[in-house]
Design an enzyme around this catalytic site. Structure first.
Site, PDB file in Angstrom:
ATOM      1  N   ASN A 154      -7.494  -5.571   7.001  1.00 54.82           N
ATOM      2  CA  ASN A 154      -8.839  -5.295   6.493  1.00 54.82           C
ATOM      3  C   ASN A 154      -9.153  -6.160   5.295  1.00 54.82           C
ATOM      4  O   ASN A 154     -10.296  -6.514   5.020  1.00 54.82           O
ATOM      5  CB  ASN A 154      -8.844  -3.836   6.045  1.00 54.82           C
ATOM      6  CG  ASN A 154      -7.778  -3.421   5.252  1.00 54.82           C
ATOM      7  OD1 ASN A 154      -6.769  -4.143   5.038  1.00 54.82           O
ATOM      8  ND2 ASN A 154      -8.075  -2.107   4.274  1.00 54.82           N
ATOM      9  N   GLU A 211       2.012   0.327  -0.081  1.00 55.46           N
ATOM     10  CA  GLU A 211       0.542   0.821  -0.627  1.00 55.46           C
ATOM     11  C   GLU A 211      -0.177   1.304   0.929  1.00 55.46           C
ATOM     12  O   GLU A 211      -0.326   0.409   1.738  1.00 55.46           O
ATOM     13  CB  GLU A 211      -0.247  -0.268  -1.164  1.00 55.46           C
ATOM     14  CG  GLU A 211      -1.503   0.065  -1.684  1.00 55.46           C
ATOM     15  CD  GLU A 211      -2.827  -0.301  -0.847  1.00 55.46           C
ATOM     16  OE1 GLU A 211      -3.095   0.595  -0.089  1.00 55.46           O
ATOM     17  OE2 GLU A 211      -3.261  -1.644  -0.449  1.00 55.46           O
ATOM     18  N   CYS A 247      -8.732   0.717   2.291  1.00 53.48           N
ATOM     19  CA  CYS A 247      -7.941   2.088   1.812  1.00 53.48           C
ATOM     20  C   CYS A 247      -8.323   2.676   0.672  1.00 53.48           C
ATOM     21  O   CYS A 247      -8.169   3.931   0.697  1.00 53.48           O
ATOM     22  CB  CYS A 247      -6.705   1.381   1.541  1.00 53.48           C
ATOM     23  SG  CYS A 247      -6.665   0.043   0.128  1.00 53.48           S
ATOM     24  N   GLU A 294       0.876  -2.585  -7.696  1.00 55.50           N
ATOM     25  CA  GLU A 294       0.593  -4.150  -7.413  1.00 55.50           C
ATOM     26  C   GLU A 294      -0.598  -4.516  -8.587  1.00 55.50           C
ATOM     27  O   GLU A 294      -1.609  -3.905  -8.759  1.00 55.50           O
ATOM     28  CB  GLU A 294       0.141  -4.341  -6.056  1.00 55.50           C
ATOM     29  CG  GLU A 294       1.302  -4.241  -5.067  1.00 55.50           C
ATOM     30  CD  GLU A 294       0.778  -4.853  -3.707  1.00 55.50           C
ATOM     31  OE1 GLU A 294       1.513  -5.519  -3.169  1.00 55.50           O
ATOM     32  OE2 GLU A 294      -0.248  -4.417  -3.204  1.00 55.50           O
TER      33      GLU A 294
END
Length: 509
Positions: free
Chosen positions: A178, A279, A313, A489
């Site tokens: 994505n 993640e 996400c 992150e």
């Protein structure tokens, strides 16, 4: 009716001359070989797989279909390169990242065109992703020189207590389809800044972006073997992933993707006890309180919900609207959807809603909407029975009268579906928002500062947007809680994932 008029497929009627010009722009950074152990190579058995433009079904390129042996070769080269890269002065690592950042900026338009071709997102969004991803390289170019230890005054006399940070070792970076440029650069920037060699495995739908990024890294002066990019088909991806997880020479595994795959990789890493950064999935609540500025709330919802056709996400998934403003919010959201969303080939002018990335994604979104309607949700748009668009395009969909037990609230939709539920009290909104086993992001719209602070603290998620629908920044800590993952992150927090703390005790007596 307005939405029906605005939902038109643009970009499929390009003339032959236009198509050729677009193709040439996209080919400027296209690579059809994988970078393994410092060499641009094919698969040992010559196997390849096609990369498809999801908007047109055109084959863009064919890339090597690598396997377990290729992964082992890449890791061996990374382990060898790690010896010198881990000892490279932070100032030198910073300079290389700065050079890399300049090349990313210089080639931004070519990267964006390639990204749109293989992933489908509108060109404006692709440009934004390239700039966003490059921002991580710029940030970590500076962070490379800010990786500090500490000296602590201990209780024992005649002892000096020091903690230093050292590179953890070879990092395996597994990235999603994505945001194939941004996710790789976010991981790669941190790994390189900390002195870790890297082996990247891009998603099978979007390998071309990763290969282009590797070519630019090579041009920036990154030493051979410090970065490899393994391309693999859907059939061979599991063996490559397992090889990276189980190889004891890999010290860190960083993965962005679904929770189901994250659990599998977590288990596969157990035998070698790696450092993990995961993640994973999200199911973000978007809470609109009675006190909200509705214009601001609708704009925030549009930005969060429909970016990348909802394939994000941290995309809004569960829209919770307090009863006092529910009808007005839903009407305003529908009106803006009608006037602002135009679907089509992302390379065409005026398009801001691209296709879903593949047929499996299309079937999933369609199934969740159908199941929710069967359970009692009201489909405001498109009207039931309307003709479906051709190809992988899914129409922007507005569902109302949704309840928390419906499929579109229980599962992450990952598509352009705005599902709206009504709530009465703050306590009820929090109960619904926190009922998910995911906890990546949440959004709050309120003009009551006490409520904003109170609800932000009470939401069970790693990130909160208050009166803001776009929250990602290179300087910030990106990550979730519960089944949404481990680690952070971005910012200085990425240093935790790619370094080990060594304690040194000096006796001074």
């Amino acid at each position: 009716m307005a939405l029906q008029l605005s939902y038109r497929l643009l970009g499929r009627q390009l003339s032959a001359g236009q198509a050729t010009r677009v193709g040439r722009r996209r080919l400027s950074l296209l690579r059809e070989r994988a970078l393994v152990a410092g060499q641009w190579t094919v698969a040992a058995d010559g196997a390849t797989f096609d990369v498809i433009n999801p908007a047109t079904d055109d084959v863009i390129a064919s890339v090597p279909d690598l396997g377990e042996a290729d992964a082992a070769r890449a890791v061996a080269a990374a382990a060898e390169a790690q010896r010198s890269w881990g000892q490279t002065a932070p100032r030198r690592r910073s300079q290389l990242l700065q050079a890399y950042f300049r090349l990313l900026e210089e080639h931004g338009e070519q990267l964006a065109a390639l990204l749109t071709a293989e992933q489908g997102k509108p060109l404006a969004e692709a440009r934004a992703e390239v700039a966003y991803g490059a921002g991580y390289i710029e940030w970590f170019a500076g962070e490379a020189r800010r990786i500090h230890g500490e000296v602590v005054d201990g209780a024992a006399p005649h002892k000096e207590t020091l903690m230093i940070r050292q590179p953890a070792g070879v990092a395996a970076l597994i990235t999603p389809w994505n945001f194939p440029i941004a996710m790789l650069l976010r991981k790669l920037g941190a790994a390189l800044a900390c002195g870790c060699a890297a082996v990247a495995k891009p998603a099978e739908d979007t390998p071309l972006s990763a290969l282009a990024l590797a070519a630019l890294a090579e041009q920036a002066g990154l030493p051979p073997g410090v970065l490899s990019v393994l391309t693999a088909s859907r059939a061979r991806t599991p063996e490559v992933g397992a090889a990276l997880c189980r190889d004891p020479r890999v010290a860190v595994l960083s993965f962005t993707g679904s929770t189901a795959v994250g659990k599998l990789l977590y288990a596969q890493c157990a035998s070698t006890v790696k450092k993990l950064s995961l993640e994973l999935g999200g199911n973000s609540p978007f809470i609109v309180f009675d006190s909200a500025d509705l214009e601001k709330a609708v704009a925030g919802c549009m930005a969060s919900k429909f970016r990348n056709s909802g394939q994000t996400c941290i995309s809004t998934n569960r829209i919770l609207v307090q009863a006092g403003v529910y009808d007005r919010f839903v009407a305003a959201l529908g009106s803006v959807m009608a006037s602002q969303l135009t679907a089509g080939d992302g390379a065409a002018d005026g398009v801001n809603l691209g296709p879903l990335v593949n047929n499996a994604q299309l079937e999933k979104v369609s199934g969740l909407v159908s199941e929710s309607v069967r359970q009692g949700a009201r489909q405001v748009w498109p009207r039931p029975g309307s003709a479906a668009p051709e190809g992988r395009f899914y129409p922007p969909t507005l569902l109302t009268e949704v309840t928390p037990d419906m499929a579109c609230f229980r599962e992450e939709v990952f598509g352009p579906v705005a599902a709206c539920a009504r709530f009465e009290t703050e306590e009820e909104a929090l109960a619904i928002a926190n009922s998910s086993d995911m906890g990546l992001a949440g959004y709050i719209f309120t003009e009551n500062i006490a409520q904003a602070w109170r609800v932000s603290r009470a939401l069970e998620c790693g990130m909160v947007g208050v009166n803001e629908g776009l929250i990602s920044q290179p300087e910030a800590a990106f990550g979730g809680v519960k089944l949404s993952g481990l680690g952070r992150e971005g910012g200085h927090y990425s240093v935790e994932d790619y370094t080990e703390v060594k304690y040194i005790c000096f006796g001074t007596k």
